[in-house]
Enzyme design. Structure first.
Site, PDB file in Angstrom:
ATOM      1  N   TYR A 172       0.976  -1.171  -0.095  1.00 14.54           N
ATOM      2  CA  TYR A 172      -0.119   0.009  -0.411  1.00 14.54           C
ATOM      3  C   TYR A 172       0.693   1.234  -0.136  1.00 14.54           C
ATOM      4  O   TYR A 172       0.035   1.847   0.092  1.00 14.54           O
ATOM      5  CB  TYR A 172      -1.244   0.103   1.269  1.00 14.54           C
ATOM      6  CG  TYR A 172      -2.117  -1.462   1.110  1.00 14.54           C
ATOM      7  CD1 TYR A 172      -2.122  -2.121   0.662  1.00 14.54           C
ATOM      8  CD2 TYR A 172      -3.024  -0.905   2.372  1.00 14.54           C
ATOM      9  CE1 TYR A 172      -3.245  -3.047  -0.351  1.00 14.54           C
ATOM     10  CE2 TYR A 172      -4.148  -2.059   2.148  1.00 14.54           C
ATOM     11  CZ  TYR A 172      -4.055  -2.981   1.296  1.00 14.54           C
ATOM     12  OH  TYR A 172      -5.361  -3.980   1.101  1.00 14.54           O
ATOM     13  N   LYS A 215       5.347 -14.423   4.170  1.00 17.78           N
ATOM     14  CA  LYS A 215       5.682 -15.321   3.149  1.00 17.78           C
ATOM     15  C   LYS A 215       6.910 -15.283   2.713  1.00 17.78           C
ATOM     16  O   LYS A 215       6.496 -15.115   1.398  1.00 17.78           O
ATOM     17  CB  LYS A 215       4.449 -15.015   1.978  1.00 17.78           C
ATOM     18  CG  LYS A 215       4.236 -16.018   1.088  1.00 17.78           C
ATOM     19  CD  LYS A 215       3.217 -16.950   0.859  1.00 17.78           C
ATOM     20  CE  LYS A 215       3.919 -17.869  -0.678  1.00 17.78           C
ATOM     21  NZ  LYS A 215       2.672 -19.421   0.513  1.00 17.78           N
ATOM     22  N   ASP A 221      -0.563 -18.137   4.153  1.00 15.19           N
ATOM     23  CA  ASP A 221      -1.863 -18.740   3.674  1.00 15.19           C
ATOM     24  C   ASP A 221      -2.120 -19.586   4.507  1.00 15.19           C
ATOM     25  O   ASP A 221      -3.249 -19.957   4.997  1.00 15.19           O
ATOM     26  CB  ASP A 221      -1.480 -18.907   2.384  1.00 15.19           C
ATOM     27  CG  ASP A 221      -0.056 -19.492   2.482  1.00 15.19           C
ATOM     28  OD1 ASP A 221       0.442 -19.521   3.524  1.00 15.19           O
ATOM     29  OD2 ASP A 221       0.218 -20.633   1.734  1.00 15.19           O
ATOM     30  N   ASP A 272      -4.231  -6.055   6.228  1.00 13.94           N
ATOM     31  CA  ASP A 272      -6.228  -5.227   5.980  1.00 13.94           C
ATOM     32  C   ASP A 272      -6.500  -7.337   6.469  1.00 13.94           C
ATOM     33  O   ASP A 272      -8.213  -7.021   6.585  1.00 13.94           O
ATOM     34  CB  ASP A 272      -5.707  -4.869   5.343  1.00 13.94           C
ATOM     35  CG  ASP A 272      -6.894  -4.364   5.097  1.00 13.94           C
ATOM     36  OD1 ASP A 272      -7.975  -4.384   5.190  1.00 13.94           O
ATOM     37  OD2 ASP A 272      -6.846  -3.513   3.411  1.00 13.94           O
ATOM     38  N   ASP A 285     -10.128  -8.800   8.962  1.00  7.43           N
ATOM     39  CA  ASP A 285     -11.248  -8.462   8.057  1.00  7.43           C
ATOM     40  C   ASP A 285     -11.579 -10.489   8.244  1.00  7.43           C
ATOM     41  O   ASP A 285     -12.833 -11.070   8.300  1.00  7.43           O
ATOM     42  CB  ASP A 285     -11.470  -8.725   7.230  1.00  7.43           C
ATOM     43  CG  ASP A 285     -11.514  -6.463   6.662  1.00  7.43           C
ATOM     44  OD1 ASP A 285     -10.997  -6.177   7.694  1.00  7.43           O
ATOM     45  OD2 ASP A 285     -12.271  -6.841   5.251  1.00  7.43           O
TER      46      ASP A 285
HETATM   47 MG    MG Z   1     -10.144  -3.531   5.163  1.00  9.44          MG
END
Ligand code: MG
Ligand code: NAI
Length: 361
Positions: free
Chosen positions: A131, A188, A221, A245, A249
């Protein structure tokens, strides 16, 4: 910082931000704490009105406040010249590098034997990674490229936040049979050898300074599957921006979904608290948004103020935060519930129930 009162900047933003932030403010007002509220504008509606998504007075007031309570902002469905997300800009301008998302679910009971005991926190790096805003197109638009930026400095400070938090949570559990502090370092590095490799190396170095905290590493993962199937195995997770992020969630599903997910954005000097959800245009204006995520932010905000308050004031602030958290659990368990939790209560009824509980518990 002043002993009192604390100045809180309130930015409702767009959509249901304008409904849930006032709910959280009314809960804070119901405490007897010396809080002073200042309101400022930001978001898509603000941009349409005055041409700026984050007007400079809003940013200046944020810098002058003891903490910021933020609702949600809408984004236009098509790119609009000059519009940049004010929350992304606020995080950058205030250097709010740590995004903290706690998830809590009560243990199984006779009524609900399928419930899980979940008490975890996702600590997400908030300023770089994928980001970082380094995207471009090549080949006349046939190829799109995003650069992932990982630095030693940002990795070190976010991993420290996670280990300090794990230590503090362990101390607060304060029971002989309470589980020891644990931090799961998520990456990762087997594929992203340079970027995740650096994050992993730095994280394992930082871990050395915390011999009392168990450190483990996990591929992202695997972590997604473990969060979906064995959430009770986690304590604090720390990871890079995009992974955090997504994983936060996934984790928030255990805490009752978006209507209950709160977050803190912390830096060295500033702090901003916001529900994880967005502006929810599908229910905005109907008075049925779940205010519990925003009210949970009020509790996180008080925890933060307590850490900065003089020692004679801090216990009172922490006691109010604990009351708010208990009230959220109570209302979640017995209602009233907004439609996202299967009920038909309005935002105002849920807010009143929380206030009634904090004033009588
Ligand atoms: Mg979000
Ligand atoms: P959203 O979180 O706004 O809504 C997703 C779904 O969850 C909707 O069905 C909504 O009704 C429901 N929901 C969310 N919060 C709720 C609450 N408190 N009570 C009851 N139901 C709730 O995400 P979506 O739809 O992807 O985005 C809508 C707008 O919000 C977009 O413009 C997006 O850019 C923006 N957004 C802003 C964020 C922020 O300000 N930090 C974060 C996420 C989205």
């Amino acid at each position: 910082m002043n002993a009192s009162p604390f100045t809180l900047l309130v930015i409702p933003g767009d959509g249901i931000g304008r409904e849930v932030v006032p709910a959280a403010v009314s809960v804070l007002r119901a405490t007897s704490l010396p809080l002073r509220f200042v309101e400022a504008d930001a978001g898509w509606e603000c941009f349409r009105r005055c041409g700026e998504a984050l007007p400079s007075p809003t940013l200046e007031t944020a810098r002058a406040a003891d903490a910021v309570l933020f609702g949600a902002v809408a984004s236009p469905s098509h790119p609009v010249a000059g519009y940049r997300s004010p929350i992304v800009r606020l995080r950058r301008e205030l250097d709010l590098y740590a995004n903290i998302r706690p998830v809590f679910a009560d243990p199984p009971t006779a009524d609900d034997p399928h419930a899980r005991r979940v008490d975890l926190v996702v600590v997400r790096e908030n300023t770089e990674g994928l980001y970082a805003g380094r995207e471009r197109v090549e080949d006349g638009g046939a190829t799109a490229i995003a650069e992932r930026v990982i630095t030693r400095r940002a990795s070190e400070r976010i991993v420290r936040v996670a280990f300090d938090l794990a230590r503090a949570r362990c101390a607060a559990r304060n029971a002989n049979d309470a589980p020891p502090a644990k931090v799961t370092i998520v990456h990762k590095a087997n594929v992203l050898r340079e970027t995740c490799g650096l994050f992993r190396t730095v994280a394992l170095e930082v871990a050395q300074a915390y011999p009392d905290v168990r450190a483990e590493e996990m591929l992202v993962d695997t972590c997604a599957l473990q969060l979906a199937t064995r959430p009770e195995r986690f304590d604090v997770l720390v990871t890079t921006n995009l992974f955090g992020d997504i994983l936060s969630d996934v984790a928030c599903a255990w805490g009752g979904g978006l209507g209950l997910a709160s977050s803190a954005n912390l830096g060295e000097r500033y702090a901003l608290f916001e529900p994880v959800h967005g502006a929810a245009p599908d229910i905005a204006g109907k008075g049925i948004a779940n205010p519990l995520a925003a009210i949970g932010c009020a509790a996180l905000l008080l925890d933060y103020l307590a850490r900065r308050a003089p020692p004679d004031v801090a216990p009172d602030i922490l006691a109010w935060s604990a009351r708010i958290q208990r009230a959220i659990r109570h209302v979640r368990a017995v209602g009233p519930h907004t439609p996202d939790l299967g009920g038909n209560a309005a935002t105002a009824e849920v807010t009143e129930a929380v206030i009634a509980h904090i004033l009588t518990s």
